[in-house]
Motif scaffolding. Structure first.
Motif, mmCIF file in Angstrom:
data_model
loop_
_atom_site.group_PDB
_atom_site.id
_atom_site.type_symbol
_atom_site.label_atom_id
_atom_site.label_comp_id
_atom_site.label_asym_id
_atom_site.label_seq_id
_atom_site.Cartn_x
_atom_site.Cartn_y
_atom_site.Cartn_z
ATOM 1 N N ALA A 55 0.833 -1.209 0.000
ATOM 2 C CA ALA A 55 0.000 0.000 0.000
ATOM 3 C C ALA A 55 0.866 1.257 0.000
ATOM 4 O O ALA A 55 0.551 2.242 -0.692
ATOM 5 N N LEU A 56 1.959 1.234 0.749
ATOM 6 C CA LEU A 56 2.858 2.389 0.758
ATOM 7 C C LEU A 56 3.525 2.591 -0.594
ATOM 8 O O LEU A 56 3.692 3.726 -1.051
ATOM 9 N N VAL A 57 3.909 1.492 -1.229
ATOM 10 C CA VAL A 57 4.533 1.601 -2.546
ATOM 11 C C VAL A 57 3.545 2.170 -3.558
ATOM 12 O O VAL A 57 3.897 3.038 -4.370
ATOM 13 N N GLU A 58 2.300 1.701 -3.521
ATOM 14 C CA GLU A 58 1.291 2.237 -4.438
ATOM 15 C C GLU A 58 1.022 3.706 -4.164
ATOM 16 O O GLU A 58 0.780 4.488 -5.086
ATOM 17 N N GLN A 59 1.060 4.102 -2.903
ATOM 18 C CA GLN A 59 0.806 5.499 -2.563
ATOM 19 C C GLN A 59 1.956 6.404 -2.982
ATOM 20 O O GLN A 59 1.725 7.547 -3.412
ATOM 21 N N ASN A 60 3.200 5.924 -2.885
ATOM 22 C CA ASN A 60 4.371 6.759 -3.153
ATOM 23 C C ASN A 60 4.984 6.504 -4.522
ATOM 24 O O ASN A 60 6.029 7.090 -4.824
ATOM 25 N N SER A 61 4.371 5.660 -5.329
ATOM 26 C CA SER A 61 4.934 5.352 -6.637
ATOM 27 C C SER A 61 4.869 6.566 -7.552
ATOM 28 O O SER A 61 3.799 7.146 -7.774
ATOM 29 N N ALA A 62 6.006 6.958 -8.088
ATOM 30 C CA ALA A 62 6.048 8.073 -9.022
ATOM 31 C C ALA A 62 5.369 7.707 -10.339
ATOM 32 O O ALA A 62 4.722 8.550 -10.971
ATOM 33 N N THR A 63 5.487 6.456 -10.759
ATOM 34 C CA THR A 63 4.832 6.022 -11.993
ATOM 35 C C THR A 63 3.326 6.091 -11.875
ATOM 36 O O THR A 63 2.630 6.596 -12.769
ATOM 37 N N LEU A 64 2.796 5.603 -10.761
ATOM 38 C CA LEU A 64 1.345 5.663 -10.566
ATOM 39 C C LEU A 64 0.877 7.108 -10.407
ATOM 40 O O LEU A 64 -0.204 7.468 -10.894
ATOM 41 N N ALA A 65 1.666 7.933 -9.741
ATOM 42 C CA ALA A 65 1.296 9.346 -9.610
ATOM 43 C C ALA A 65 1.244 10.014 -10.976
ATOM 44 O O ALA A 65 0.337 10.811 -11.262
ATOM 45 N N ARG A 66 2.188 9.675 -11.846
ATOM 46 C CA ARG A 66 2.185 10.250 -13.193
ATOM 47 C C ARG A 66 0.971 9.780 -13.984
ATOM 48 O O ARG A 66 0.306 10.581 -14.667
ATOM 49 N N ASP A 67 0.640 8.471 -13.904
ATOM 50 C CA ASP A 67 -0.497 7.957 -14.664
ATOM 51 C C ASP A 67 -1.825 8.433 -14.079
ATOM 52 O O ASP A 67 -2.797 8.634 -14.814
ATOM 53 N N ARG A 68 -1.883 8.605 -12.763
ATOM 54 C CA ARG A 68 -3.096 9.184 -12.179
ATOM 55 C C ARG A 68 -3.286 10.621 -12.648
ATOM 56 O O ARG A 68 -4.413 11.054 -12.948
ATOM 57 N N ALA A 69 -2.187 11.352 -12.700
ATOM 58 C CA ALA A 69 -2.283 12.731 -13.187
ATOM 59 C C ALA A 69 -2.672 12.772 -14.657
ATOM 60 O O ALA A 69 -3.444 13.649 -15.088
ATOM 61 N N ALA A 70 -2.171 11.813 -15.448
ATOM 62 C CA ALA A 70 -2.561 11.752 -16.861
ATOM 63 C C ALA A 70 -4.043 11.443 -17.007
ATOM 64 O O ALA A 70 -4.732 12.001 -17.878
ATOM 65 N N LEU A 71 -4.562 10.557 -16.155
ATOM 66 C CA LEU A 71 -5.990 10.259 -16.190
ATOM 67 C C LEU A 71 -6.808 11.476 -15.792
ATOM 68 O O LEU A 71 -7.831 11.794 -16.426
ATOM 69 N N GLN A 72 -6.364 12.170 -14.760
ATOM 70 C CA GLN A 72 -7.077 13.370 -14.340
ATOM 71 C C GLN A 72 -7.064 14.421 -15.455
ATOM 72 O O GLN A 72 -8.066 15.103 -15.707
ATOM 73 N N GLN A 73 -5.937 14.532 -16.147
ATOM 74 C CA GLN A 73 -5.844 15.491 -17.239
ATOM 75 C C GLN A 73 -6.762 15.090 -18.403
ATOM 76 O O GLN A 73 -7.411 15.949 -19.022
ATOM 77 N N ALA A 74 -6.818 13.790 -18.707
ATOM 78 C CA ALA A 74 -7.714 13.335 -19.772
ATOM 79 C C ALA A 74 -9.171 13.579 -19.400
ATOM 80 O O ALA A 74 -9.995 13.962 -20.255
ATOM 81 N N GLN A 75 -9.514 13.352 -18.140
ATOM 82 C CA GLN A 75 -10.881 13.608 -17.701
ATOM 83 C C GLN A 75 -11.228 15.095 -17.797
ATOM 84 O O GLN A 75 -12.339 15.473 -18.195
ATOM 85 N N ALA A 76 -10.264 15.947 -17.437
ATOM 86 C CA ALA A 76 -10.510 17.386 -17.537
ATOM 87 C C ALA A 76 -10.657 17.819 -18.997
ATOM 88 O O ALA A 76 -11.495 18.669 -19.330
ATOM 89 N N LYS A 77 -9.851 17.204 -19.858
ATOM 90 C CA LYS A 77 -9.973 17.523 -21.283
ATOM 91 C C LYS A 77 -11.322 17.083 -21.828
ATOM 92 O O LYS A 77 -11.943 17.786 -22.657
ATOM 93 N N ALA A 78 -11.808 15.924 -21.409
ATOM 94 C CA ALA A 78 -13.128 15.476 -21.824
ATOM 95 C C ALA A 78 -14.209 16.414 -21.296
ATOM 96 O O ALA A 78 -15.202 16.704 -21.999
ATOM 97 N N GLY A 79 -14.027 16.903 -20.070
ATOM 98 C CA GLY A 79 -14.987 17.871 -19.535
ATOM 99 C C GLY A 79 -15.000 19.157 -20.343
ATOM 100 O O GLY A 79 -16.069 19.752 -20.574
ATOM 101 N N GLN A 80 -13.813 19.600 -20.784
ATOM 102 C CA GLN A 80 -13.768 20.788 -21.632
ATOM 103 C C GLN A 80 -14.484 20.551 -22.963
ATOM 104 O O GLN A 80 -15.202 21.425 -23.468
#
Length: 473
Positions: free
Chosen positions: A281-306
């Motif tokens: 759980a700590l690795v998933e929380q602190n993973s830089a790769t997952l943080a980057r892909d989560r941010a990419a998903l958030q950005q794609a969702q925001a783009k779809a909202g636009q």
């Protein structure tokens, strides 16, 4: 002496030789007795621990793995171009987000001047006419909310990039640091081994001068000394090259001339005591790769909202004033323009939603890869920690076997080549135990780094900021 007394004579001869052996044969490391001094105590009667210390390097006397100095890591992070680039990208994301929040809708001014000519009476003549117009697009509330979400997504993505750059830098630094430390420890082992072998050669030379050792024994010991000298030169060369590579890549670490590292950090290079589920759980929380892909998903969702909000076109409203027929007519009016949405807006929305779907699948794949990497690193760290303990025990057993072979050589039950072979095996066991110690420390450090447990606020706040990943919506 007749034949009937031969057994008695043989027994007397053996007793005399044994007495001569115990009184004149010095310890292999102790040298020959001086005239007028008491006979040297044979090394066969010395404690095994003392003999081992005189014959082989001890693991307890060799360098142990440590972490780099936290102050040097702070300077390294402050001077690394990769982090400066990530910080600049973060600043750019903040400014782009501010632009999105402010909106690109601006006032537009227009001015028009014309000359009117009328030839028919009664209004014939030339007239100067003008008109001034100002208008502005209106951003709808749904579009403003979508732009605000995109601004947040850009900031999150930039923060994830900065965290990823720091984590990758620390991973590379630890790998280079432990490689240099391991090479330096092996050079120290080779240096100690050469010193011990030189002492043995000098002792054997004194024994040969007293007629207590053969030329063959001395030559074999000198060959072993040459082997130790060659091993030292190779180890020193590897240590120098590893250190040069470390200092060239990370100049901030050049101040630690002995690679001693952070004092008291040896205790941190052990496996964490959390269970595997908590660590995952700590690795998933602190993973830089997952943080980057989560941010990419958030950005794609925001783009779809636009894109969804853009299906309703932005209207343009304005006001204008003017004068016709040389000022005889005054004009004041309002303007409203509304484009009709076409199929392109629908296609843009569908494309954005497809990108959201792709980002979600990419995040799932990254989660699976992160879990697999954690399982691999966790299993490797556990096996290497257990292997390091086993190698320590194996080295101790091999050292004891070498000591017993030395006793056999001293008692004439084995040749010097047998003892040198046993000593060489014990030295290899010590070297393998030293290497496994550094391997286990490196695996534990990387595991703790990925879990966010290696550097905390008490050690260096600038080293590894806590990740705050944004969960997909």
């Amino acid at each position: 002496m007749d034949f009937t007394s031969r057994p008695f004579a043989l027994r007397a001869l053996v007793a005399a030789l044994a007495l001569l052996f115990t009184t004149s044969l010095p310890a292999l490391a102790g040298g020959a007795p001086q005239p007028g001094s008491a006979p040297a105590k044979p090394s066969a009667q010395a404690p095994e621990s003392t003999i081992a210390q005189d014959m082989l390097p001890q693991l307890s006397a060799l360098p142990r793995p440590t972490l780099p100095s936290f102050a040097q890591l702070d300077r390294l992070l402050a001077d690394t171009p990769l982090l400066h680039e990530a910080q600049a990208m973060r600043q750019a994301a903040l400014q782009n987000g501010q632009a999105l929040r402010s909106g690109t809708q601006e006032f537009t001014g227009q001015a028009q001047v014309q000359q009117r000519r009328i030839d028919a009476p009664p209004d014939n003549g030339n007239y100067a006419e003008w008109q001034v117009l100002i208008n502005r697009q209106i951003r709808l509330p749904s579009q403003a909310q979508a732009d605000n979400r995109m601004a947040d997504a850009l900031t999150t993505s930039a923060n994830a990039g900065l965290i990823g750059a720091r984590q990758q830098l620390l991973t590379d630094v630890l790998a280079a640091w432990f490689a240099a430390q391991r090479a330096q420890a092996e050079a120290a082992l080779a240096q100690q081994n050469l010193g011990l072998m030189q002492g043995q050669v000098h002792a054997l030379q004194r024994r040969k001068a007293l007629g207590d050792a053969s030329v063959l024994e001395l030559e074999q010991m000198q060959a072993e000394e040459a082997r130790a000298q060659s091993a030292l030169l190779l180890a020193q060369g590897l240590a120098s090259s590893s250190r040069a590579a470390l200092e060239a890549r990370y100049p901030a670490l050049a101040g630690d001339t002995t690679l001693s590292g952070q004092a008291g950090s040896t205790a941190q290079l052990v496996l964490p005591d959390q269970p595997a589920d908590a660590l995952r759980a700590l690795v998933e929380q602190n993973s830089a790769t997952l943080a980057r892909d989560r941010a990419a998903l958030q950005q794609a969702q925001a783009k779809a909202g636009q894109a969804t909000a853009a299906r309703t076109p932005q209207p343009t409203v304005g006001a204008y004033v003017g004068a016709d027929r040389g000022g005889r007519e005054r004009i004041i009016g309002l303007q409203f323009a509304m484009p009709f949405g076409g199929p392109a807006r629908v296609s843009t929305e569908r494309a954005a939603l497809a990108e959201v779907d792709a980002a979600q699948w990419r995040l799932r794949d990254a989660q699976a890869l992160t879990l697999a990497e954690f399982q691999r690193l966790w299993a490797t760290a556990q096996s290497q920690a257990a292997g390091a303990k086993a190698m320590d025990q194996a080295a101790q057993v091999q050292i004891q076997a070498s000591v017993r072979m030395l006793r056999a050589y001293q008692l004439g039950e084995a040749g010097i080549s047998d003892w040198l072979l046993a000593r060489r095996s014990a030295l290899d066991a010590v070297r393998q135990a030293l290497q496994s110690r550094f391997d286990a420390a490196e695996s534990a450090a990387l595991l703790k780094l990925q879990a966010g447990l290696l550097f905390d606020a008490s050690s260096s706040a600038a080293v590894m900021p806590a990740a705050n990943p944004v969960q997909p919506q």
